[in-house]
Motif scaffolding. Structure first.
Motif, PDB file in Angstrom:
ATOM      1  N   THR A 186     -22.756  23.120 -43.968  1.00 49.86           N
ATOM      2  CA  THR A 186     -22.599  23.233 -42.517  1.00 49.86           C
ATOM      3  C   THR A 186     -21.970  24.569 -42.154  1.00 49.86           C
ATOM      4  OG1 THR A 186     -20.330  22.380 -42.245  1.00 49.86           O
ATOM      5  CG2 THR A 186     -22.102  20.749 -42.511  1.00 49.86           C
ATOM      6  N   GLU A 212     -19.768  25.571 -38.688  1.00 50.90           N
ATOM      7  CA  GLU A 212     -19.240  24.896 -37.503  1.00 50.90           C
ATOM      8  C   GLU A 212     -18.195  25.758 -36.799  1.00 50.90           C
ATOM      9  OE1 GLU A 212     -18.175  20.692 -38.392  1.00 50.90           O
ATOM     10  OE2 GLU A 212     -18.790  21.173 -40.436  1.00 50.90           O
ATOM     11  N   PHE A 255     -22.545  32.098 -36.068  1.00 50.62           N
ATOM     12  CA  PHE A 255     -23.507  31.063 -36.456  1.00 50.62           C
ATOM     13  C   PHE A 255     -24.714  31.691 -37.145  1.00 50.62           C
ATOM     14  CE2 PHE A 255     -21.513  28.155 -33.221  1.00 50.62           C
ATOM     15  CZ  PHE A 255     -21.203  27.159 -34.129  1.00 50.62           C
ATOM     16  N   VAL A 279     -25.943  23.204 -38.248  1.00 47.92           N
ATOM     17  CA  VAL A 279     -25.443  24.340 -37.471  1.00 47.92           C
ATOM     18  C   VAL A 279     -24.734  23.770 -36.248  1.00 47.92           C
ATOM     19  CG1 VAL A 279     -26.052  26.470 -36.268  1.00 47.92           C
ATOM     20  CG2 VAL A 279     -27.388  25.734 -38.255  1.00 47.92           C
ATOM     21  N   GLU A 322     -23.879  24.730 -33.355  1.00 56.03           N
ATOM     22  CA  GLU A 322     -24.463  24.891 -32.018  1.00 56.03           C
ATOM     23  C   GLU A 322     -25.406  26.085 -32.011  1.00 56.03           C
ATOM     24  OE1 GLU A 322     -23.013  26.040 -27.487  1.00 56.03           O
ATOM     25  OE2 GLU A 322     -21.530  25.380 -28.973  1.00 56.03           O
ATOM     26  N   THR A 328     -29.693  32.854 -33.526  1.00 56.41           N
ATOM     27  CA  THR A 328     -29.415  31.608 -34.239  1.00 56.41           C
ATOM     28  C   THR A 328     -30.586  30.652 -34.126  1.00 56.41           C
ATOM     29  OG1 THR A 328     -27.066  31.873 -33.697  1.00 56.41           O
ATOM     30  CG2 THR A 328     -27.755  29.726 -34.507  1.00 56.41           C
ATOM     31  N   ALA A 356     -32.654  29.239 -37.368  1.00 53.21           N
ATOM     32  CA  ALA A 356     -32.696  27.791 -37.598  1.00 53.21           C
ATOM     33  C   ALA A 356     -34.134  27.291 -37.654  1.00 53.21           C
ATOM     34  CB  ALA A 356     -31.914  27.071 -36.502  1.00 53.21           C
ATOM     35  N   THR A 361     -28.723  20.463 -35.570  1.00 51.98           N
ATOM     36  CA  THR A 361     -27.939  21.350 -34.724  1.00 51.98           C
ATOM     37  C   THR A 361     -27.807  20.758 -33.327  1.00 51.98           C
ATOM     38  OG1 THR A 361     -27.674  23.642 -33.964  1.00 51.98           O
ATOM     39  CG2 THR A 361     -29.917  22.739 -33.959  1.00 51.98           C
TER      40      THR A 361
END
Length: 504
Positions: A304, A306, A333, A350, A352, A358, A362, A374
């Motif tokens: 993760t 975070e 991130f 992820v 956010e 990002t 992702a 996410t």
């Protein structure tokens, strides 16, 4: 009949330290100071029935010693005595002695003098249940934290105003009306908390973040702090995270059985991206933690990134590697996600999606054999599709990578003690819900699974209205529909659903 107030009994220390206007406005008058051998001095103070006890506490702050508060019923007589006491004080020599009356009723601790502040801030005992030997300022901080934790508050707000500081707690997602504290405690209170959070006490003109832990018996509470300068001083918000709190499963979150089964299927795939959406404080991270705990972690490499790490899953025996965003160190991130992809992950969470970079990383990760979880800030599940496209992700990438979107809210549930009335059966305010009628929260969920019909609509860049029509045809139940189910069973109220779904 209570003893008449004696203007000549007021101590010189009280009359010199407490301004006349303050004494008149709050109806406070000293009736002498008493000190037993080996004990601290206590100032006896008469107050009117309507007087705010915090005013007496403020007097204790100015005096530098404890006060014993005694209520006097005749406010007019008390104010006349106050005027006479200050007139006599102005007319007599400063060295004139004052009478003392040995009576102790209710003791209020005085705040420390400024020169003692550094010593108090250095005290390191963080167990809120331990009060022996602690200074008054430390006890005040402990009492605020303990009260917030015992009431189940998620956040504690210290909001400076023109006449003090307003202490407010966010309980079950709603801020209370607040409790005022006098101006004299604002700076020492914030300073004490800033030292606990390893923040710069001297700099009051820039926003700061800090962190500490406190204990309540066997419980350990992680406290995240944030300050911002305002016109009346530093405003501070404390996020309270109970590390010993039970980690939820889908059932305890309130997720319907059918929704949970479908979501588990989407979460059990080997690749793709699963989104959880909703506003701040809607429980998105809690749902993702419950999802990760349900995966076969012994067979998978789960990682993760975070901001912040709210709960350490490894302490629960779940072999998951959690990383913290740290912009000062260059770990965002997007950057953190790039590094995670070099660690041979099977599942990635992820915290956010905040920006286009990002989102693209992702999406690409989900297309190259990784299962990505996410969160996104949108009002409903369908809006997440258009949000990704607005961030610059090509529609065909969204259509081919997106597996499911779970939108959620947290709604307050009716207090079981008073059945949501806000008063106990005897007619007094209910202590369990503090008269609000609500105690505890449950989630309501809107699950959108990406079907072939939706993929085709995304590829042809259908409008959000068309996407909603297709989602309804594919069997999606809205947040309002699940909320209506909770209202029908008496778990919550229609007003609460309207507040959270339509106005939240």
């Amino acid at each position: 009949m209570a003893e008449a107030p004696d203007p000549t009994a007021a101590t010189d220390e009280f009359l010199a330290a407490i301004p006349r206007d303050f004494a008149r406005d709050h109806a406070l008058l000293s009736q002498g100071c008493h000190q037993e051998p080996g004990q601290r001095a206590v100032e006896r103070v008469l107050v009117a029935p309507r007087s705010d006890r915090l005013a007496a506490w403020n007097a204790a702050v100015r005096l530098g010693r404890a006060v014993a508060v005694v209520e006097y019923p005749d406010e007019a007589a008390l104010v006349r005595a106050i005027d006479l006491a200050y007139e006599r004080h102005a007319a007599r020599p400063a060295s004139a002695p004052a009478a003392a009356t040995p009576e102790h009723v209710v003791t209020t601790d005085a705040m420390p003098a400024g020169e003692d502040l550094d010593r108090l801030l250095a005290e390191a005992d963080r167990d809120l249940l331990t009060s022996e030997g602690k200074a008054p300022l430390v006890k005040l901080v402990d009492r605020l934290l303990f009260t917030a934790i015992e009431r189940g508050a998620s956040d504690l707000h210290l909001q400076p105003t023109s006449d003090g500081v307003l202490v407010r707690m966010r309980i079950d997602g709603a801020l209370d009306a607040g409790h005022p504290l006098p101006p004299a405690v604002v700076r020492p209170l914030v300073s004490r908390l800033k030292v606990l959070g390893r923040m710069d006490v001297a700099d009051r003109l820039i926003p700061q973040d800090g962190r500490t832990t406190v204990k309540v018996g066997a419980r350990t509470i992680d406290v995240r702090m944030s300050t911002v300068p305002t016109a009346y001083g530093e405003r501070m918000v404390l996020r309270l995270l109970d590390g010993s709190r039970q980690m939820f499963d889908f059932a305890s979150l309130g997720m319907p059985t059918a929704t949970a089964a479908t979501f588990r299927t989407a979460s059990g795939r080997s690749s793709g991206i699963v989104l959880v959406t909703g506003p701040t404080g809607s429980g998105k991270t809690t749902t993702l933690y419950a999802t990760l705990r349900g995966l076969p972690s012994t067979e998978l490499n789960i990682m993760t990134i975070e901001d912040p790490i709210e709960y350490e899953l490894s302490s629960l025996g779940v072999p998951i590697s959690q990383s913290q965003v740290n912009p000062r160190k260059g770990i965002t991130f997007a950057n953190g996600l790039r590094h995670i992809l070099r660690q041979d992950p099977d599942v990635i969470m992820v915290g956010e999606i905040r920006d286009a970079e990002t989102a693209r990383i992702a999406i690409q990760a989900s297309l190259t054999g990784h299962l990505v979880f996410t969160t996104l800030h949108t009002n409903d599940a369908v809006s997440a599709i258009t949000r990704l496209i607005d961030l610059g992700v090509e529609p065909y990438l969204v259509a081919s990578s997106l597996t499911a979107v779970l939108a959620q809210r947290l709604v307050r549930t009716c207090c079981t003690t008073c059945s949501g009335r806000g008063t106990a059966p005897a007619g007094t305010p209910c202590l369990d819900c503090l008269g609000s009628g609500y105690r505890g929260r449950l989630g309501i969920f809107e699950l959108l699974t990406i079907t072939e019909a939706l993929r085709a609509a995304i590829n042809r860049q259908a409008s959000i209205a068309d996407l909603r029509v297709i989602a309804d045809q594919e069997g999606m139940r809205s947040l309002a529909q699940q909320g209506a189910d909770l209202v029908a069973t008496g778990r919550t109220t229609a007003d609460e659903i309207d507040r959270v779904v339509h106005h939240g």
